[in-house]
Design a protein around this motif. Sequence first.
Motif, PDB file in Angstrom:
ATOM      1  N   ALA A 281       4.453 -13.729  -7.513  1.00  0.00           N
ATOM      2  CA  ALA A 281       3.926 -15.013  -7.973  1.00  0.00           C
ATOM      3  C   ALA A 281       2.608 -15.361  -7.290  1.00  0.00           C
ATOM      4  CB  ALA A 281       4.954 -16.119  -7.740  1.00  0.00           C
ATOM      5  N   LEU A 282       2.520 -15.114  -5.990  1.00  0.00           N
ATOM      6  CA  LEU A 282       1.276 -15.406  -5.273  1.00  0.00           C
ATOM      7  C   LEU A 282       0.111 -14.571  -5.813  1.00  0.00           C
ATOM      8  CD1 LEU A 282       2.612 -15.674  -1.615  1.00  0.00           C
ATOM      9  CD2 LEU A 282       1.643 -17.534  -2.996  1.00  0.00           C
ATOM     10  N   ILE A 283       0.363 -13.307  -6.086  1.00  0.00           N
ATOM     11  CA  ILE A 283      -0.703 -12.421  -6.561  1.00  0.00           C
ATOM     12  C   ILE A 283      -1.020 -12.655  -8.029  1.00  0.00           C
ATOM     13  CG2 ILE A 283      -1.324 -10.003  -7.003  1.00  0.00           C
ATOM     14  CD1 ILE A 283       0.386  -9.296  -4.501  1.00  0.00           C
ATOM     15  N   HIS A 284       0.009 -12.707  -8.875  1.00  0.00           N
ATOM     16  CA  HIS A 284      -0.216 -12.673 -10.324  1.00  0.00           C
ATOM     17  C   HIS A 284      -0.258 -14.040 -10.989  1.00  0.00           C
ATOM     18  CE1 HIS A 284      -0.046  -8.311 -10.472  1.00  0.00           C
ATOM     19  NE2 HIS A 284       0.862  -8.422  -9.516  1.00  0.00           N
ATOM     20  N   ILE A 285       0.291 -15.067 -10.366  1.00  0.00           N
ATOM     21  CA  ILE A 285       0.210 -16.412 -10.946  1.00  0.00           C
ATOM     22  C   ILE A 285      -0.818 -17.252 -10.190  1.00  0.00           C
ATOM     23  CG2 ILE A 285       1.444 -18.571 -11.388  1.00  0.00           C
ATOM     24  CD1 ILE A 285       3.964 -16.867 -11.874  1.00  0.00           C
ATOM     25  N   GLU A 286      -0.670 -17.309  -8.873  1.00  0.00           N
ATOM     26  CA  GLU A 286      -1.574 -18.129  -8.060  1.00  0.00           C
ATOM     27  C   GLU A 286      -2.922 -17.446  -7.806  1.00  0.00           C
ATOM     28  OE1 GLU A 286      -0.913 -21.251  -7.299  1.00  0.00           O
ATOM     29  OE2 GLU A 286       1.092 -21.119  -8.193  1.00  0.00           O
ATOM     30  N   GLN A 287      -2.992 -16.146  -8.087  1.00  0.00           N
ATOM     31  CA  GLN A 287      -4.225 -15.385  -7.875  1.00  0.00           C
ATOM     32  C   GLN A 287      -4.667 -15.406  -6.409  1.00  0.00           C
ATOM     33  OE1 GLN A 287      -5.936 -13.703 -10.650  1.00  0.00           O
ATOM     34  NE2 GLN A 287      -3.891 -14.105 -11.442  1.00  0.00           N
ATOM     35  N   LEU A 288      -3.690 -15.379  -5.513  1.00  0.00           N
ATOM     36  CA  LEU A 288      -3.980 -15.361  -4.087  1.00  0.00           C
ATOM     37  C   LEU A 288      -3.848 -13.932  -3.583  1.00  0.00           C
ATOM     38  CD1 LEU A 288      -2.012 -18.528  -2.923  1.00  0.00           C
ATOM     39  CD2 LEU A 288      -4.473 -18.312  -3.293  1.00  0.00           C
ATOM     40  N   TRP A 289      -4.928 -13.387  -3.097  1.00  0.00           N
ATOM     41  CA  TRP A 289      -4.937 -12.026  -2.610  1.00  0.00           C
ATOM     42  C   TRP A 289      -6.005 -11.903  -1.553  1.00  0.00           C
ATOM     43  CZ3 TRP A 289      -2.154  -7.766  -2.593  1.00  0.00           C
ATOM     44  CH2 TRP A 289      -2.753  -6.564  -2.230  1.00  0.00           C
ATOM     45  N   ALA A 290      -5.668 -11.295  -0.464  1.00  0.00           N
ATOM     46  CA  ALA A 290      -6.644 -11.060   0.602  1.00  0.00           C
ATOM     47  C   ALA A 290      -6.568  -9.592   0.995  1.00  0.00           C
ATOM     48  CB  ALA A 290      -6.356 -11.952   1.801  1.00  0.00           C
ATOM     49  N   GLU A 291      -7.704  -8.940   0.993  1.00  0.00           N
ATOM     50  CA  GLU A 291      -7.759  -7.547   1.419  1.00  0.00           C
ATOM     51  C   GLU A 291      -7.509  -7.471   2.917  1.00  0.00           C
ATOM     52  OE1 GLU A 291      -7.911  -4.980  -0.423  1.00  0.00           O
ATOM     53  OE2 GLU A 291      -8.860  -5.580  -2.288  1.00  0.00           O
ATOM     54  N   ASN A 292      -6.882  -6.381   3.339  1.00  0.00           N
ATOM     55  CA  ASN A 292      -6.724  -6.123   4.762  1.00  0.00           C
ATOM     56  C   ASN A 292      -7.011  -4.638   4.989  1.00  0.00           C
ATOM     57  OD1 ASN A 292      -4.325  -4.600   4.253  1.00  0.00           O
ATOM     58  ND2 ASN A 292      -3.102  -6.462   4.344  1.00  0.00           N
ATOM     59  N   ALA A 293      -6.866  -4.192   6.199  1.00  0.00           N
ATOM     60  CA  ALA A 293      -7.200  -2.794   6.514  1.00  0.00           C
ATOM     61  C   ALA A 293      -6.369  -1.818   5.687  1.00  0.00           C
ATOM     62  CB  ALA A 293      -7.008  -2.533   8.007  1.00  0.00           C
ATOM     63  N   ARG A 294      -5.097  -2.113   5.481  1.00  0.00           N
ATOM     64  CA  ARG A 294      -4.232  -1.200   4.717  1.00  0.00           C
ATOM     65  C   ARG A 294      -4.601  -1.156   3.239  1.00  0.00           C
ATOM     66  NH1 ARG A 294       1.736  -2.234   7.327  1.00  0.00           N
ATOM     67  NH2 ARG A 294       1.313  -1.123   9.258  1.00  0.00           N
ATOM     68  N   THR A 295      -4.887  -2.322   2.652  1.00  0.00           N
ATOM     69  CA  THR A 295      -5.239  -2.316   1.226  1.00  0.00           C
ATOM     70  C   THR A 295      -6.597  -1.666   1.005  1.00  0.00           C
ATOM     71  OG1 THR A 295      -6.157  -4.564   1.318  1.00  0.00           O
ATOM     72  CG2 THR A 295      -3.833  -4.340   0.679  1.00  0.00           C
ATOM     73  N   LEU A 296      -7.525  -1.878   1.938  1.00  0.00           N
ATOM     74  CA  LEU A 296      -8.836  -1.223   1.819  1.00  0.00           C
ATOM     75  C   LEU A 296      -8.711   0.292   1.977  1.00  0.00           C
ATOM     76  CD1 LEU A 296     -11.104  -3.759   3.710  1.00  0.00           C
ATOM     77  CD2 LEU A 296     -11.095  -3.264   1.259  1.00  0.00           C
ATOM     78  N   GLU A 297      -7.875   0.730   2.922  1.00  0.00           N
ATOM     79  CA  GLU A 297      -7.640   2.163   3.084  1.00  0.00           C
ATOM     80  C   GLU A 297      -6.998   2.736   1.821  1.00  0.00           C
ATOM     81  OE1 GLU A 297      -5.565   5.334   6.159  1.00  0.00           O
ATOM     82  OE2 GLU A 297      -4.725   3.318   6.014  1.00  0.00           O
ATOM     83  N   GLY A 298      -6.048   2.012   1.237  1.00  0.00           N
ATOM     84  CA  GLY A 298      -5.415   2.451   0.000  1.00  0.00           C
ATOM     85  C   GLY A 298      -6.408   2.590  -1.138  1.00  0.00           C
ATOM     86  N   LYS A 299      -7.340   1.642  -1.252  1.00  0.00           N
ATOM     87  CA  LYS A 299      -8.384   1.735  -2.290  1.00  0.00           C
ATOM     88  C   LYS A 299      -9.255   2.971  -2.071  1.00  0.00           C
ATOM     89  CE  LYS A 299      -9.168  -2.938  -3.872  1.00  0.00           C
ATOM     90  NZ  LYS A 299     -10.123  -4.029  -3.999  1.00  0.00           N
ATOM     91  N   TYR A 300      -9.620   3.198  -0.822  1.00  0.00           N
ATOM     92  CA  TYR A 300     -10.451   4.358  -0.500  1.00  0.00           C
ATOM     93  C   TYR A 300      -9.725   5.664  -0.840  1.00  0.00           C
ATOM     94  CZ  TYR A 300     -12.817   7.907   2.255  1.00  0.00           C
ATOM     95  OH  TYR A 300     -13.441   9.060   2.643  1.00  0.00           O
TER      96      TYR A 300
END
Length: 160
Positions: A27-46
Amino acid sequence: MSDFVEEDDYLLLSGVQHMAFCERQWALIHIEQLWAENARTLEGKYLHARADDTFADETRKDLRVVRAMPIVSRSLGIRGVADVVEFHKVEAGHDDISVRLNNRMGWWQPFPIEYKRGQPKPDDRDAVQLCAQAMALEEMLDISIASGFYTTFRRGAESQ
């Protein structure tokens, strides 16, 4: 009454994994559109960058690899992008498990592949997402898909 969900109401495939893990997170990500990148998510994108290359479509003998393949299921009301779909050439066509591909000879059996950063999860949230991808592909291609794969990766390591 239609059996299909309106396109504006389609859920994202990435949300399937979020929902399986935690409804509040979803709900936070897909309804409220609340998302903050962190070291793990940035590494995952890379680490995920190669799988997300929409221009990478390669064929090696009896294997075609399609990356960042858009998929949709009207009946389930989901849409998204499969990291990789491998099409393996099969000897004889089986209408229930193989398809013909444009500009390719023969019959091809698809296998969805999902990439995840880090260690395999202790629960089935990644398998649920992979299953949703397979179900969308089944609907799109009008076949049955018996298996798919998910691969975890982190810097310097990969496992299946």
